[in-house]
Design a protein around this motif. Structure first.
Motif, PDB file in Angstrom:
ATOM      1  N   GLY A  88      33.723 -57.123  24.120  1.00  0.00           N
ATOM      2  CA  GLY A  88      33.954 -57.248  22.680  1.00  0.00           C
ATOM      3  C   GLY A  88      33.612 -55.972  21.937  1.00  0.00           C
ATOM      4  N   ASN A  89      32.493 -55.356  22.301  1.00  0.00           N
ATOM      5  CA  ASN A  89      32.096 -54.087  21.676  1.00  0.00           C
ATOM      6  C   ASN A  89      33.095 -52.979  21.987  1.00  0.00           C
ATOM      7  OD1 ASN A  89      29.752 -55.054  20.483  1.00  0.00           O
ATOM      8  ND2 ASN A  89      28.461 -54.541  22.243  1.00  0.00           N
ATOM      9  N   GLY A  90      33.588 -52.977  23.225  1.00  0.00           N
ATOM     10  CA  GLY A  90      34.415 -51.868  23.697  1.00  0.00           C
ATOM     11  C   GLY A  90      35.803 -51.803  23.114  1.00  0.00           C
ATOM     12  N   ILE A  91      36.287 -52.906  22.549  1.00  0.00           N
ATOM     13  CA  ILE A  91      37.653 -52.912  22.018  1.00  0.00           C
ATOM     14  C   ILE A  91      37.686 -53.017  20.495  1.00  0.00           C
ATOM     15  CG2 ILE A  91      38.646 -53.844  24.142  1.00  0.00           C
ATOM     16  CD1 ILE A  91      38.724 -56.598  22.805  1.00  0.00           C
ATOM     17  N   THR A  92      36.531 -52.897  19.846  1.00  0.00           N
ATOM     18  CA  THR A  92      36.486 -52.988  18.386  1.00  0.00           C
ATOM     19  C   THR A  92      35.770 -51.782  17.780  1.00  0.00           C
ATOM     20  OG1 THR A  92      34.472 -54.343  18.591  1.00  0.00           O
ATOM     21  CG2 THR A  92      36.560 -55.504  18.273  1.00  0.00           C
ATOM     22  N   PRO A  93      36.191 -51.338  16.595  1.00  0.00           N
ATOM     23  CA  PRO A  93      35.519 -50.223  15.917  1.00  0.00           C
ATOM     24  C   PRO A  93      34.068 -50.565  15.594  1.00  0.00           C
ATOM     25  CG  PRO A  93      37.659 -50.678  14.911  1.00  0.00           C
ATOM     26  CD  PRO A  93      37.368 -51.818  15.844  1.00  0.00           C
ATOM     27  N   PHE A  94      33.186 -49.584  15.755  1.00  0.00           N
ATOM     28  CA  PHE A  94      31.758 -49.748  15.461  1.00  0.00           C
ATOM     29  C   PHE A  94      31.126 -50.905  16.230  1.00  0.00           C
ATOM     30  CE2 PHE A  94      33.529 -47.927  11.460  1.00  0.00           C
ATOM     31  CZ  PHE A  94      32.902 -46.691  11.512  1.00  0.00           C
ATOM     32  N   SER A  95      31.734 -51.283  17.362  1.00  0.00           N
ATOM     33  CA  SER A  95      31.195 -52.351  18.231  1.00  0.00           C
ATOM     34  C   SER A  95      30.987 -53.663  17.485  1.00  0.00           C
ATOM     35  CB  SER A  95      29.864 -51.891  18.854  1.00  0.00           C
ATOM     36  OG  SER A  95      30.055 -50.735  19.632  1.00  0.00           O
ATOM     37  N   THR A  96      31.900 -53.978  16.559  1.00  0.00           N
ATOM     38  CA  THR A  96      31.741 -55.181  15.746  1.00  0.00           C
ATOM     39  C   THR A  96      32.163 -56.454  16.467  1.00  0.00           C
ATOM     40  OG1 THR A  96      33.927 -54.718  14.791  1.00  0.00           O
ATOM     41  CG2 THR A  96      32.001 -53.973  13.541  1.00  0.00           C
ATOM     42  N   GLY A  97      32.854 -56.320  17.598  1.00  0.00           N
ATOM     43  CA  GLY A  97      33.364 -57.507  18.276  1.00  0.00           C
ATOM     44  C   GLY A  97      32.412 -58.146  19.258  1.00  0.00           C
ATOM     45  N   GLY A  98      31.275 -57.515  19.511  1.00  0.00           N
ATOM     46  CA  GLY A  98      30.324 -58.037  20.494  1.00  0.00           C
ATOM     47  C   GLY A  98      29.728 -59.375  20.105  1.00  0.00           C
ATOM     48  N   GLN A  99      29.311 -59.511  18.839  1.00  0.00           N
ATOM     49  CA  GLN A  99      28.695 -60.758  18.373  1.00  0.00           C
ATOM     50  C   GLN A  99      29.675 -61.937  18.420  1.00  0.00           C
ATOM     51  OE1 GLN A  99      25.291 -60.014  18.565  1.00  0.00           O
ATOM     52  NE2 GLN A  99      25.015 -61.120  16.655  1.00  0.00           N
ATOM     53  N   PRO A 100      30.888 -61.785  17.859  1.00  0.00           N
ATOM     54  CA  PRO A 100      31.838 -62.903  17.950  1.00  0.00           C
ATOM     55  C   PRO A 100      32.192 -63.272  19.386  1.00  0.00           C
ATOM     56  CG  PRO A 100      32.546 -61.317  16.287  1.00  0.00           C
ATOM     57  CD  PRO A 100      31.409 -60.688  17.024  1.00  0.00           C
ATOM     58  N   ALA A 101      32.300 -62.265  20.261  1.00  0.00           N
ATOM     59  CA  ALA A 101      32.638 -62.538  21.666  1.00  0.00           C
ATOM     60  C   ALA A 101      31.536 -63.355  22.330  1.00  0.00           C
ATOM     61  CB  ALA A 101      32.854 -61.225  22.415  1.00  0.00           C
ATOM     62  N   GLN A 102      30.277 -63.012  22.057  1.00  0.00           N
ATOM     63  CA  GLN A 102      29.156 -63.778  22.608  1.00  0.00           C
ATOM     64  C   GLN A 102      29.132 -65.194  22.058  1.00  0.00           C
ATOM     65  OE1 GLN A 102      25.223 -61.423  23.067  1.00  0.00           O
ATOM     66  NE2 GLN A 102      26.304 -60.372  21.432  1.00  0.00           N
ATOM     67  N   LEU A 103      29.430 -65.323  20.757  1.00  0.00           N
ATOM     68  CA  LEU A 103      29.435 -66.643  20.122  1.00  0.00           C
ATOM     69  C   LEU A 103      30.470 -67.557  20.781  1.00  0.00           C
ATOM     70  CD1 LEU A 103      28.454 -68.547  17.907  1.00  0.00           C
ATOM     71  CD2 LEU A 103      30.102 -67.497  16.345  1.00  0.00           C
ATOM     72  N   VAL A 104      31.671 -67.018  21.013  1.00  0.00           N
ATOM     73  CA  VAL A 104      32.719 -67.793  21.665  1.00  0.00           C
ATOM     74  C   VAL A 104      32.277 -68.220  23.067  1.00  0.00           C
ATOM     75  CG1 VAL A 104      35.056 -67.681  22.634  1.00  0.00           C
ATOM     76  CG2 VAL A 104      34.608 -66.777  20.348  1.00  0.00           C
ATOM     77  N   ALA A 105      31.631 -67.290  23.799  1.00  0.00           N
ATOM     78  CA  ALA A 105      31.177 -67.594  25.160  1.00  0.00           C
ATOM     79  C   ALA A 105      30.122 -68.700  25.148  1.00  0.00           C
ATOM     80  CB  ALA A 105      30.615 -66.339  25.815  1.00  0.00           C
TER      81      ALA A 105
END
Length: 341
Positions: A88-105
């Motif tokens: 999630g962090n790796g495909i979003t600017p400023f690593s903003t996708g990590g939190q939502p990706a973890q939440l979904v998991a």
């Protein structure tokens, strides 16, 4: 992942490959192949071990936080979270996708959305706090080196530190000055109502206040569980130390000796700060440049420096994303119990 995320992932692979190819211009390919063939694999294995431990220890943090809330939350699901975060962090600017990706998991594992959000917030607070502590130590050890090497990078490092520090201060204010912070936050975002539709603005305010409330109630619990918090801080500190040590072992694998372990780790901490400021996913471009500039004094061979940068990038960026794709294909276990009362 969505089709859009797949396209971004492929784009980042192509962009990274393009940067590697551009960096190879003027390089002696025979020398590159020679250096690659003469890697000291015992040190390369240690570098790989470090990135694996970085991910595993974050899984330990997830397990510690989830244990009393969901005792049957499995180790498999806990260890599945960090690689998905990396993706999630790796495909979003400023690593903003990590939190939502973890939440979904976590939701896929049957964890309640509110509890999952609270756990991720506390995990985020601890992680950011340890980053700031590591940075302060590294600032004393390695900042003069950056200031002498590239003045512009030193400004980026300080700016990155201020952003991380501001985040920590804001979260601490929620923990200790809840009412005041909530009023100030609502006051600060109030001008946005002139630029947003009424329904959207109201929805944003409700969501913002809900997140503040959730974090505050979780922080009250964590303050009572200071032993657990101390354990999580210690595990997170060890996790980061494994990550920061990776360049040291990569350079040893390339036959570069006489290195100062603490200095190399300190410079990697500072690179971490620089990367967080680049808007391109993964800090692509800025990461490769800062690594090459800061470690050029340790690696005098241009081909070895290029090889070190490529290996470092493969381990610290691409490894986590590919591991995340693999973990997304793993079927999570569903929790059955609820939080202990």
């Amino acid at each position: 992942m969505t089709r859009k995320n797949w396209w971004i992932f492929i784009l980042m692979l192509l962009l990274g490959g393009g940067i590697f190819a551009y960096s190879m211009r003027g390089q002696n390919l025979h020398e590159l192949v020679h250096n690659l063939g003469h890697l000291e694999w015992q040190w390369m294995i240690v570098a790989i071990f470090c990135i694996v431990m970085y991910l595993l220890l974050e899984g330990v943090v997830v397990k510690i936080f989830m244990h009393d809330r969901y005792p049957d939350f499995t180790w498999k699901d806990a260890l599945r979270i960090p690689p998905i975060e990396q993706l999630g962090n790796g495909i979003t600017p400023f690593s903003t996708g990590g939190q939502p990706a973890q939440l979904v998991a976590l939701l896929q594992s049957g964890v309640d959305g509110g509890r999952a959000s609270s756990v991720l917030l506390m995990k985020f607070v601890v992680f950011q706090s340890m980053i700031v502590i590591n940075f302060l130590v590294s600032l004393i050890i390695g900042f003069h080196y950056i200031a002498e090497k590239v003045h512009a990078l030193s400004l980026l490092v300080l700016f990155g530190f201020l952003i991380h520090l501001s985040v920590i201060i804001a979260l601490l204010m929620v923990m200790y000055w809840y009412g005041f912070t909530k009023r100030i936050t609502n006051l600060v975002v109030k001008p946005l109502r002139f630029f947003m539709k009424r329904e959207r603005y109201h929805k944003m305010i409700v969501s913002l206040n809900s997140k503040i409330d959730s974090f505050y109630h979780e922080s009250l619990k964590m303050k009572r569980e200071y032993r657990k918090l101390a354990k999580v801080c210690l595990v997170t500190l060890c996790q980061l130390l494994f990550y920061y040590a990776i360049p040291f072992f990569i350079m040893l694998a390339l036959g570069v000796h006489g290195l100062n372990f603490v200095m190399v780790m300190s410079l990697h901490v500072l690179i971490f700060m620089i990367i967080s400021l680049f808007p391109i996913p993964g800090g692509t471009g800025g990461a490769e440049y800062s690594f090459s500039v800061l470690f050029s004094s340790f690696i005098h061979s241009s081909s070895k420096l290029l090889l070190a940068m490529i290996i470092w990038r493969l381990l610290t960026y691409y490894f986590g994303m590919f591991a995340g794709i693999f973990c997304m294909m793993i079927r999570p276990d569903k929790v059955k119990s609820i939080e202990n009362k």
